[in-house]
Write an enzyme that holds these catalytic residues in place. Structure first.
Site, PDB file in Angstrom:
ATOM      1  N   ASN A 196     -13.194   2.043   6.481  1.00  0.00           N
ATOM      2  CA  ASN A 196     -14.282   1.121   6.148  1.00  0.00           C
ATOM      3  C   ASN A 196     -13.856   0.239   4.977  1.00  0.00           C
ATOM      4  O   ASN A 196     -14.648  -0.509   4.435  1.00  0.00           O
ATOM      5  CB  ASN A 196     -15.549   1.907   5.765  1.00  0.00           C
ATOM      6  CG  ASN A 196     -16.097   2.669   6.956  1.00  0.00           C
ATOM      7  OD1 ASN A 196     -16.238   2.116   8.040  1.00  0.00           O
ATOM      8  ND2 ASN A 196     -16.378   3.959   6.779  1.00  0.00           N
ATOM      9  N   GLN A 243     -12.253  -2.826   3.548  1.00  0.00           N
ATOM     10  CA  GLN A 243     -11.907  -4.179   4.006  1.00  0.00           C
ATOM     11  C   GLN A 243     -10.542  -4.620   3.486  1.00  0.00           C
ATOM     12  O   GLN A 243      -9.819  -5.368   4.150  1.00  0.00           O
ATOM     13  CB  GLN A 243     -12.976  -5.186   3.536  1.00  0.00           C
ATOM     14  CG  GLN A 243     -14.328  -5.016   4.224  1.00  0.00           C
ATOM     15  CD  GLN A 243     -14.218  -5.070   5.746  1.00  0.00           C
ATOM     16  OE1 GLN A 243     -13.548  -5.928   6.310  1.00  0.00           O
ATOM     17  NE2 GLN A 243     -14.851  -4.122   6.432  1.00  0.00           N
ATOM     18  N   ASN A 244     -10.173  -4.152   2.289  1.00  0.00           N
ATOM     19  CA  ASN A 244      -8.873  -4.545   1.728  1.00  0.00           C
ATOM     20  C   ASN A 244      -7.720  -3.959   2.532  1.00  0.00           C
ATOM     21  O   ASN A 244      -6.732  -4.631   2.807  1.00  0.00           O
ATOM     22  CB  ASN A 244      -8.766  -4.077   0.271  1.00  0.00           C
ATOM     23  CG  ASN A 244      -9.785  -4.754  -0.614  1.00  0.00           C
ATOM     24  OD1 ASN A 244      -9.682  -5.944  -0.878  1.00  0.00           O
ATOM     25  ND2 ASN A 244     -10.784  -4.010  -1.038  1.00  0.00           N
ATOM     26  N   ASP A 256      -3.916   6.893   4.235  1.00  0.00           N
ATOM     27  CA  ASP A 256      -4.386   7.550   3.014  1.00  0.00           C
ATOM     28  C   ASP A 256      -3.392   7.215   1.908  1.00  0.00           C
ATOM     29  O   ASP A 256      -2.181   7.321   2.110  1.00  0.00           O
ATOM     30  CB  ASP A 256      -4.522   9.064   3.179  1.00  0.00           C
ATOM     31  CG  ASP A 256      -5.405   9.635   2.068  1.00  0.00           C
ATOM     32  OD1 ASP A 256      -6.578   9.211   1.966  1.00  0.00           O
ATOM     33  OD2 ASP A 256      -4.922  10.462   1.281  1.00  0.00           O
ATOM     34  N   SER A 257      -3.928   6.765   0.807  1.00  0.00           N
ATOM     35  CA  SER A 257      -3.074   6.260  -0.268  1.00  0.00           C
ATOM     36  C   SER A 257      -3.524   6.797  -1.607  1.00  0.00           C
ATOM     37  O   SER A 257      -4.651   7.270  -1.754  1.00  0.00           O
ATOM     38  CB  SER A 257      -3.170   4.735  -0.364  1.00  0.00           C
ATOM     39  OG  SER A 257      -3.120   4.132   0.879  1.00  0.00           O
ATOM     40  N   ASP A 315      -4.800  -1.978  -8.569  1.00  0.00           N
ATOM     41  CA  ASP A 315      -3.855  -3.104  -8.584  1.00  0.00           C
ATOM     42  C   ASP A 315      -3.715  -3.785  -9.956  1.00  0.00           C
ATOM     43  O   ASP A 315      -2.598  -4.112 -10.359  1.00  0.00           O
ATOM     44  CB  ASP A 315      -4.247  -4.156  -7.534  1.00  0.00           C
ATOM     45  CG  ASP A 315      -3.798  -3.757  -6.139  1.00  0.00           C
ATOM     46  OD1 ASP A 315      -2.993  -2.820  -6.011  1.00  0.00           O
ATOM     47  OD2 ASP A 315      -4.253  -4.391  -5.166  1.00  0.00           O
ATOM     48  N   LYS A 366       2.431  -8.969  -2.222  1.00  0.00           N
ATOM     49  CA  LYS A 366       2.133  -7.536  -2.324  1.00  0.00           C
ATOM     50  C   LYS A 366       2.593  -6.807  -1.056  1.00  0.00           C
ATOM     51  O   LYS A 366       3.259  -5.774  -1.134  1.00  0.00           O
ATOM     52  CB  LYS A 366       0.630  -7.302  -2.561  1.00  0.00           C
ATOM     53  CG  LYS A 366       0.283  -5.814  -2.691  1.00  0.00           C
ATOM     54  CD  LYS A 366      -1.189  -5.515  -2.904  1.00  0.00           C
ATOM     55  CE  LYS A 366      -1.446  -4.019  -2.775  1.00  0.00           C
ATOM     56  NZ  LYS A 366      -2.853  -3.650  -2.742  1.00  0.00           N
ATOM     57  N   HIS A 402       3.550  -0.042  -1.065  1.00  0.00           N
ATOM     58  CA  HIS A 402       3.552   1.235  -0.353  1.00  0.00           C
ATOM     59  C   HIS A 402       2.993   1.074   1.063  1.00  0.00           C
ATOM     60  O   HIS A 402       3.563   1.541   2.027  1.00  0.00           O
ATOM     61  CB  HIS A 402       2.725   2.246  -1.159  1.00  0.00           C
ATOM     62  CG  HIS A 402       1.394   1.713  -1.623  1.00  0.00           C
ATOM     63  ND1 HIS A 402       1.258   0.490  -2.237  1.00  0.00           N
ATOM     64  CD2 HIS A 402       0.137   2.216  -1.527  1.00  0.00           C
ATOM     65  CE1 HIS A 402      -0.014   0.283  -2.509  1.00  0.00           C
ATOM     66  NE2 HIS A 402      -0.718   1.310  -2.085  1.00  0.00           N
ATOM     67  N   ARG A 403       1.857   0.350   1.170  1.00  0.00           N
ATOM     68  CA  ARG A 403       1.219   0.196   2.483  1.00  0.00           C
ATOM     69  C   ARG A 403       2.078  -0.691   3.394  1.00  0.00           C
ATOM     70  O   ARG A 403       2.251  -0.411   4.575  1.00  0.00           O
ATOM     71  CB  ARG A 403      -0.189  -0.402   2.320  1.00  0.00           C
ATOM     72  CG  ARG A 403      -1.016  -0.409   3.607  1.00  0.00           C
ATOM     73  CD  ARG A 403      -2.482  -0.655   3.341  1.00  0.00           C
ATOM     74  NE  ARG A 403      -3.034   0.361   2.469  1.00  0.00           N
ATOM     75  CZ  ARG A 403      -3.288   0.186   1.169  1.00  0.00           C
ATOM     76  NH1 ARG A 403      -3.086  -0.986   0.599  1.00  0.00           N
ATOM     77  NH2 ARG A 403      -3.752   1.172   0.440  1.00  0.00           N
TER      78      ARG A 403
HETATM   79  P1  IMP Z   1      -8.003   6.203   0.040  1.00  0.00           P
HETATM   80  O1  IMP Z   1      -6.663   6.083   0.700  1.00  0.00           O
HETATM   81  O2  IMP Z   1      -9.009   5.337   0.720  1.00  0.00           O
HETATM   82  O3  IMP Z   1      -8.436   7.626  -0.139  1.00  0.00           O
HETATM   83  O4  IMP Z   1      -7.846   5.526  -1.378  1.00  0.00           O
HETATM   84  C1  IMP Z   1      -7.393   6.166  -2.523  1.00  0.00           C
HETATM   85  C2  IMP Z   1      -7.665   5.391  -3.783  1.00  0.00           C
HETATM   86  O5  IMP Z   1      -6.490   4.685  -4.147  1.00  0.00           O
HETATM   87  C3  IMP Z   1      -8.809   4.377  -3.731  1.00  0.00           C
HETATM   88  O6  IMP Z   1      -9.562   4.529  -4.901  1.00  0.00           O
HETATM   89  C4  IMP Z   1      -8.146   3.029  -3.726  1.00  0.00           C
HETATM   90  O7  IMP Z   1      -8.842   2.091  -4.493  1.00  0.00           O
HETATM   91  C5  IMP Z   1      -6.794   3.329  -4.337  1.00  0.00           C
HETATM   92  N1  IMP Z   1      -5.772   2.541  -3.651  1.00  0.00           N
HETATM   93  C6  IMP Z   1      -5.273   2.756  -2.418  1.00  0.00           C
HETATM   94  N2  IMP Z   1      -4.385   1.798  -2.105  1.00  0.00           N
HETATM   95  C7  IMP Z   1      -4.351   0.957  -3.157  1.00  0.00           C
HETATM   96  C8  IMP Z   1      -3.651  -0.248  -3.389  1.00  0.00           C
HETATM   97  O8  IMP Z   1      -2.878  -0.767  -2.578  1.00  0.00           O
HETATM   98  N3  IMP Z   1      -3.886  -0.831  -4.573  1.00  0.00           N
HETATM   99  C9  IMP Z   1      -4.740  -0.308  -5.507  1.00  0.00           C
HETATM  100  N4  IMP Z   1      -5.433   0.799  -5.329  1.00  0.00           N
HETATM  101  C10 IMP Z   1      -5.226   1.441  -4.146  1.00  0.00           C
END
Ligand code: IMP
Length: 195
Positions: free
Chosen positions: A8, A10-11, A69-70, A151, A169, A174-175
């Protein structure tokens, strides 16, 4: 090829579309696919959480799905917040809390990594996992207005991720790394199927 992205956020969707559009793969959001779920991310690793999200959507649609998942791993915090990056502080307050926690940490000890694991499930539910890691450091203040989450405080070669354009970016993030790995695997598979 169409893939539903189990998110969900959007970024994340925007970043995935920017990469896959140019490669001829259409990314549909779970909302566009008619699904409104937010599964509990109770895995112990990025891979476990990515698979939880991917399976939740796959079980409903039985079509190709990706989930991401990040998180951010800060060396001076023994790798925290790691898989707890989303729960570290409410969205919008994460950078402030991190800057506060690192207040007394000198520049040469502020190294950090952004990590993404992308889980892909094909139409038969077969899993592929791809990881992307981006090495950087945590700055002393927020910089830039692009991007999201951490970020503004994540520095890559002197600039924060929030100071980079979307293309810049994606080229090093990573993504971006994880999504391009997945693309290479999917391309290879489709070539093999065509033979
Ligand atoms: P999730 O993968 O949706 O569980 O996100 C984990 C957390 O890491 C969230 O709070 C995101 O805001 C942050 N996050 C994930 N990817 C990025 C990114 O590319 N830049 C900045 N914050 C990130």
């Amino acid at each position: 090829m169409k893939i539903v992205m189990a998110t969900n956020n959007q970024n994340k969707l925007k970043e995935a579309r920017e990469i896959f559009d140019s490669l001829g793969i259409v990314i549909i959001s779970q909302k566009e696919a008619g699904i409104a779920i937010e599964p509990e991310e109770n895995g112990k690793t990025f891979a476990e959480n990515a698979l939880i999200k991917a399976h939740a959507v796959y079980d409903l649609l039985k079509c190709p799905v990706i989930a991401d998942d990040s998180g951010l791993c800060v060396d001076a915090l023994d790798g925290r917040p790691n898989v707890y990056s989303a729960r570290y502080a409410p969205e919008g307050q994460q950078c402030e809390k991190l800057l506060q926690e690192l207040e007394n940490i000198p520049e040469n000890q502020r190294t950090a990594q952004f990590v993404t694991v992308i889980a892909f499930l094909d139409e038969n539910g077969k899993e592929i996992l791809c990881e992307g890691v981006c090495q950087g450091a945590i700055g002393f203040e927020k910089k830039g207005t692009n991007g999201f989450g951490y970020d503004p405080v994540f520095l890559y070669q002197g600039k924060s991720f929030a100071e980079l354009s979307a293309d810049e970016k994606n080229a090093i993030s990573h993504r971006g790394i994880a999504l391009r790995k997945l693309y290479e695997i999917l391309k290879e598979r489709s070539l093999n199927h065509a033979e």
